[in-house]
Enzyme design. Structure first.
Site, PDB file in Angstrom:
ATOM      1  N   TYR A   1     -21.981  -7.523   9.538  1.00  0.00           N
ATOM      2  CA  TYR A   1     -21.085  -7.264  10.680  1.00  0.00           C
ATOM      3  C   TYR A   1     -21.322  -5.859  11.236  1.00  0.00           C
ATOM      4  CZ  TYR A   1     -16.860  -5.428  12.898  1.00  0.00           C
ATOM      5  OH  TYR A   1     -15.994  -4.793  13.752  1.00  0.00           O
TER       6      TYR A   1
ATOM      7  N   LYS B   1     -22.724  -4.430  14.936  1.00  0.00           N
ATOM      8  CA  LYS B   1     -21.987  -3.510  15.817  1.00  0.00           C
ATOM      9  C   LYS B   1     -22.831  -2.259  16.096  1.00  0.00           C
ATOM     10  CE  LYS B   1     -18.231  -3.974  17.119  1.00  0.00           C
ATOM     11  NZ  LYS B   1     -17.656  -4.685  18.303  1.00  0.00           N
TER      12      LYS B   1
ATOM     13  N   THR C   1     -16.682   0.279  16.090  1.00  0.00           N
ATOM     14  CA  THR C   1     -15.909   0.362  14.852  1.00  0.00           C
ATOM     15  C   THR C   1     -16.337   1.528  13.965  1.00  0.00           C
ATOM     16  OG1 THR C   1     -15.496  -0.798  12.756  1.00  0.00           O
ATOM     17  CG2 THR C   1     -17.521  -1.348  13.888  1.00  0.00           C
ATOM     18  N   ASP C   2     -15.416   1.976  13.131  1.00  0.00           N
ATOM     19  CA  ASP C   2     -15.750   3.017  12.144  1.00  0.00           C
ATOM     20  C   ASP C   2     -16.773   2.516  11.128  1.00  0.00           C
ATOM     21  OD1 ASP C   2     -14.055   1.276  10.707  1.00  0.00           O
ATOM     22  OD2 ASP C   2     -12.600   2.830  10.162  1.00  0.00           O
ATOM     23  N   GLU C   3     -16.911   1.176  11.019  1.00  0.00           N
ATOM     24  CA  GLU C   3     -17.807   0.634   9.994  1.00  0.00           C
ATOM     25  C   GLU C   3     -19.267   0.972  10.255  1.00  0.00           C
ATOM     26  OE1 GLU C   3     -17.089  -3.085   8.281  1.00  0.00           O
ATOM     27  OE2 GLU C   3     -14.944  -3.023   8.634  1.00  0.00           O
TER      28      GLU C   3
HETATM   29  P1  NAD Z   1     -10.734 -10.929  16.653  1.00  0.00           P
HETATM   30  O1  NAD Z   1     -11.677 -11.604  15.717  1.00  0.00           O
HETATM   31  O2  NAD Z   1      -9.276 -11.037  16.417  1.00  0.00           O
HETATM   32  O3  NAD Z   1     -11.002 -11.442  18.141  1.00  0.00           O
HETATM   33  C1  NAD Z   1     -12.281 -11.620  18.652  1.00  0.00           C
HETATM   34  C2  NAD Z   1     -12.158 -12.468  19.917  1.00  0.00           C
HETATM   35  O4  NAD Z   1     -13.477 -12.603  20.483  1.00  0.00           O
HETATM   36  C3  NAD Z   1     -11.627 -13.882  19.668  1.00  0.00           C
HETATM   37  O5  NAD Z   1     -10.629 -14.192  20.601  1.00  0.00           O
HETATM   38  C4  NAD Z   1     -12.848 -14.771  19.861  1.00  0.00           C
HETATM   39  O6  NAD Z   1     -12.535 -16.061  20.350  1.00  0.00           O
HETATM   40  C5  NAD Z   1     -13.642 -13.965  20.868  1.00  0.00           C
HETATM   41  N1  NAD Z   1     -15.076 -14.283  20.812  1.00  0.00           N
HETATM   42  C6  NAD Z   1     -15.848 -14.388  19.707  1.00  0.00           C
HETATM   43  N2  NAD Z   1     -17.102 -14.713  20.065  1.00  0.00           N
HETATM   44  C7  NAD Z   1     -17.121 -14.794  21.413  1.00  0.00           C
HETATM   45  C8  NAD Z   1     -18.123 -15.067  22.362  1.00  0.00           C
HETATM   46  N3  NAD Z   1     -19.385 -15.339  21.987  1.00  0.00           N
HETATM   47  N4  NAD Z   1     -17.799 -15.038  23.678  1.00  0.00           N
HETATM   48  C9  NAD Z   1     -16.535 -14.767  24.076  1.00  0.00           C
HETATM   49  N5  NAD Z   1     -15.534 -14.513  23.209  1.00  0.00           N
HETATM   50  C10 NAD Z   1     -15.823 -14.524  21.899  1.00  0.00           C
HETATM   51  O7  NAD Z   1     -11.198  -9.417  16.680  1.00  0.00           O
HETATM   52  P2  NAD Z   1     -10.362  -8.073  16.954  1.00  0.00           P
HETATM   53  O8  NAD Z   1      -9.827  -7.591  15.681  1.00  0.00           O
HETATM   54  O9  NAD Z   1      -9.461  -8.276  18.105  1.00  0.00           O
HETATM   55  O10 NAD Z   1     -11.547  -7.092  17.369  1.00  0.00           O
HETATM   56  C11 NAD Z   1     -11.831  -6.801  18.729  1.00  0.00           C
HETATM   57  C12 NAD Z   1     -12.957  -5.777  18.777  1.00  0.00           C
HETATM   58  O11 NAD Z   1     -12.550  -4.608  18.089  1.00  0.00           O
HETATM   59  C13 NAD Z   1     -14.257  -6.239  18.094  1.00  0.00           C
HETATM   60  O12 NAD Z   1     -15.331  -5.811  18.867  1.00  0.00           O
HETATM   61  C14 NAD Z   1     -14.235  -5.539  16.759  1.00  0.00           C
HETATM   62  O13 NAD Z   1     -15.549  -5.300  16.296  1.00  0.00           O
HETATM   63  C15 NAD Z   1     -13.525  -4.249  17.124  1.00  0.00           C
HETATM   64  N6  NAD Z   1     -12.800  -3.606  16.001  1.00  0.00           N
HETATM   65  C16 NAD Z   1     -11.750  -4.239  15.395  1.00  0.00           C
HETATM   66  C17 NAD Z   1     -11.061  -3.585  14.391  1.00  0.00           C
HETATM   67  C18 NAD Z   1      -9.889  -4.207  13.695  1.00  0.00           C
HETATM   68  O14 NAD Z   1      -9.364  -3.600  12.751  1.00  0.00           O
HETATM   69  N7  NAD Z   1      -9.415  -5.370  14.099  1.00  0.00           N
HETATM   70  C19 NAD Z   1     -11.434  -2.304  14.003  1.00  0.00           C
HETATM   71  C20 NAD Z   1     -12.535  -1.717  14.611  1.00  0.00           C
HETATM   72  C21 NAD Z   1     -13.192  -2.359  15.642  1.00  0.00           C
HETATM   73  O1  TDX Z   2      -8.627 -10.668   0.720  1.00  0.00           O
HETATM   74  C1  TDX Z   2      -8.923  -9.476   0.905  1.00  0.00           C
HETATM   75  N1  TDX Z   2      -8.790  -8.601  -0.133  1.00  0.00           N
HETATM   76  C2  TDX Z   2      -9.117  -7.282  -0.037  1.00  0.00           C
HETATM   77  O2  TDX Z   2      -8.969  -6.523  -1.003  1.00  0.00           O
HETATM   78  C3  TDX Z   2      -9.399  -8.971   2.162  1.00  0.00           C
HETATM   79  C4  TDX Z   2      -9.548  -9.890   3.345  1.00  0.00           C
HETATM   80  C5  TDX Z   2      -9.704  -7.640   2.265  1.00  0.00           C
HETATM   81  N2  TDX Z   2      -9.593  -6.814   1.188  1.00  0.00           N
HETATM   82  C6  TDX Z   2      -9.953  -5.387   1.339  1.00  0.00           C
HETATM   83  C7  TDX Z   2     -11.345  -5.149   1.910  1.00  0.00           C
HETATM   84  C8  TDX Z   2     -11.165  -3.855   2.665  1.00  0.00           C
HETATM   85  O3  TDX Z   2     -11.295  -2.751   1.783  1.00  0.00           O
HETATM   86  O4  TDX Z   2      -9.058  -4.834   2.291  1.00  0.00           O
HETATM   87  C9  TDX Z   2      -9.719  -3.908   3.157  1.00  0.00           C
HETATM   88  C10 TDX Z   2      -9.571  -4.379   4.586  1.00  0.00           C
HETATM   89  O5  TDX Z   2     -10.330  -5.567   4.710  1.00  0.00           O
HETATM   90  P1  TDX Z   2     -10.425  -6.368   6.103  1.00  0.00           P
HETATM   91  O6  TDX Z   2      -9.061  -6.648   6.603  1.00  0.00           O
HETATM   92  O7  TDX Z   2     -11.371  -7.496   5.894  1.00  0.00           O
HETATM   93  O8  TDX Z   2     -11.022  -5.258   7.073  1.00  0.00           O
HETATM   94  P2  TDX Z   2     -12.362  -4.372   6.998  1.00  0.00           P
HETATM   95  O9  TDX Z   2     -13.407  -5.040   6.202  1.00  0.00           O
HETATM   96  O10 TDX Z   2     -11.958  -2.985   6.584  1.00  0.00           O
HETATM   97  O11 TDX Z   2     -12.808  -4.422   8.534  1.00  0.00           O
HETATM   98  C11 TDX Z   2     -11.828  -4.309   9.583  1.00  0.00           C
HETATM   99  O12 TDX Z   2     -11.817  -3.031  10.126  1.00  0.00           O
HETATM  100  C12 TDX Z   2     -12.931  -2.632  10.864  1.00  0.00           C
HETATM  101  C13 TDX Z   2     -12.101  -5.332  10.676  1.00  0.00           C
HETATM  102  O13 TDX Z   2     -12.140  -6.623  10.091  1.00  0.00           O
HETATM  103  C14 TDX Z   2     -13.365  -5.032  11.395  1.00  0.00           C
HETATM  104  O14 TDX Z   2     -13.556  -5.927  12.474  1.00  0.00           O
HETATM  105  C15 TDX Z   2     -13.294  -3.642  11.919  1.00  0.00           C
HETATM  106  O15 TDX Z   2     -14.496  -3.274  12.526  1.00  0.00           O
END
Ligand code: NAD
Ligand code: TDX
Length: 351
Positions: free
Chosen positions: A152, A156, A128-130
């Site tokens: 988190y 990562k 992730t970019d985080e």
């Molecule tokens: P999500 O939370 O929607 O899905 C995560 C999945 O992992 C779920 O289906 C959950 O059941 C499964 N899981 C959790 N713990 C587990 C375990 N111990 N064993 C097996 N499965 C397990 O997350 P997402 O948004 O789909 O993210 C997927 C990946 O992308 C993650 O690694 C996250 O860090 C990365 N990522 C997500 C975003 C985003 O914006 N969504 C951005 C950057 C990176």
């Molecule tokens: O209720 C809210 N109000 C609000 O202002 C929530 C849930 C979020 N926010 C803000 C926080 C962030 O600036 O919105 C932005 C996006 O928040 P999230 O959806 O929680 O995402 P973020 O924290 O940016 O992280 C996401 O992107 C990187 C994913 O959850 C991560 O898994 C991924 O790595």
């Protein structure tokens, strides 16, 4: 190719698996989906795929070393796309322990399962970019220092460290992608876009943290899935990192206004609430390295957001099933105090 996709019942995993099987990608003989089905995993997301002979779903924990090693061997896996993780920053602020277990031990268990495995082709770690932390100016390149702000992000970054170590020490063919915030269908409604869209559809408040001017960089999940396949095709050297971004930066406040416009809902649904502790002000990735290899995002933000909003509008049954039971407890815990102290006008930065 015999692929294992972890976290396949989550947001990105579901989109990746569905896109992969729908496009009948050349060379996919087997796609094993591994997911623990935590609160964020939803088996119903994968409905209809069971009839594809290439597909198998396995419920299991990525941190269970023996289970993971046995599965990789039994299915003769040669590619892993590792999406499984605990992913919500706000939950990690309440308790970092599950993030350490799944994100770090889970990644380590998978790396162990493929270490020294003959014919193994690629372990793609979805990061992730985080991990770069808040970016005041410019854009993070792959060589920027890692400065995680949330538990988190720390988990990562630690997982990324194990990937580097296994590439360097054992020559495991492992690469890392770091993407920006994804949006699209099947996203759990704890994240900003699905939370605000579904709340707005129900006429509920939209809780914007702080002054609402934190900037996120939005990537459509279909573009992300394509990018993952593109990276797999590069056969990059072990330990390579690729940023994935469509360079769509936007303050949360502007994004919220767009959502309300698309749904024709009033601006007074927005409530400014107490900020997230350690809230990164801005993420911005430099995707130049990946672009130089020929990858381009295809989805414009205007079109992607409109399609995403329409998806949630038309899939009320999907998110209503999630936003009940334990989700309600989570929501009350996270938001009721915040909403009680909320205001209609933006707060000062960091308040
Ligand atoms: P999500 O939370 O929607 O899905 C995560 C999945 O992992 C779920 O289906 C959950 O059941 C499964 N899981 C959790 N713990 C587990 C375990 N111990 N064993 C097996 N499965 C397990 O997350 P997402 O948004 O789909 O993210 C997927 C990946 O992308 C993650 O690694 C996250 O860090 C990365 N990522 C997500 C975003 C985003 O914006 N969504 C951005 C950057 C990176
Ligand atoms: O209720 C809210 N109000 C609000 O202002 C929530 C849930 C979020 N926010 C803000 C926080 C962030 O600036 O919105 C932005 C996006 O928040 P999230 O959806 O929680 O995402 P973020 O924290 O940016 O992280 C996401 O992107 C990187 C994913 O959850 C991560 O898994 C991924 O790595």
């Amino acid at each position: 190719m015999r692929a294992l996709v972890t976290g396949a019942a989550g947001f990105i995993g579901t989109n990746f698996v569905r896109q992969t099987l729908a496009r009948k990608r050349e060379g996919i003989d087997r796609l094993v989906a591994l997911d623990l089905l935590t609160y964020a995993g939803n088996y119903a997301n994968l409905t209809g795929l069971e009839s594809d002979p290439r597909f198998r779903f396995v419920r299991g924990d990525v941190a269970d070393r023996d289970r993971v090693a046995a599965l990789v061997a039994e299915e003769a896996i040669d590619v892993i796309v590792h999406c499984a993780a605990e992913t919500h920053v706000d939950r990690s602020i309440v308790d970092g322990a599950p993030f350490l277990v799944t994100n770090v031990h889970g990644t380590l268990a998978l790396l162990e399962a493929v270490r020294g495995r003959p014919g193994f082709r690629c372990f793609l770690h979805v990061s992730t970019d985080e991990v770069y932390g808040s970016v005041a100016e410019g854009r993070s390149t792959e060589s920027a220092p890692l400065r995680p702000s949330s538990p988190y992000a720390a988990s990562k970054a630690a997982a990324d460290g194990f990937v580097f170590a296994y590439a360097a020490t054992y020559g495991v063919p492992a690469v890392i992608t770091r993407c920006s915030n994804n949006y699209g269908p099947y996203q759990f409604p704890e994240k900003l876009i699905p939370l605000f869209v579904t709340n707005a559809l129900d006429g509920e408040s939209l809780p914007l943290y702080g002054d609402g001017m934190n900037v996120r960089d939005w990537l459509h999940v279909e573009d992300h899935a394509e990018a993952l396949w593109h990276v797999l095709g590069l056969r990059a050297a072990p330990g390579e990192v690729f940023n994935i971004s469509a360079e769509n930066e936007m303050p949360n406040r502007a994004l919220t206004e767009q959502i309300l416009r698309l749904l024709d809902r009033p601006a007074n649904l927005v409530r400014y609430v107490a900020d997230r502790p350690g809230h990164d002000r801005r993420y911005a990735l430099d995707p130049g390295k990946l672009r130089a290899t020929g990858w381009r995002p295809q989805v414009s933000f205007a079109d992607g957001l409109a399609r995403t909003v329409a998806w949630y509008r038309e899939r009320r049954a999907w998110w209503e099933a999630i936003k009940s039971g334990t989700y309600r407890d989570y929501y009350d815990r996270m938001y009721s105090g915040r909403l009680a102290g909320s205001s209609a006008a933006p707060r000062e930065p960091g308040v």
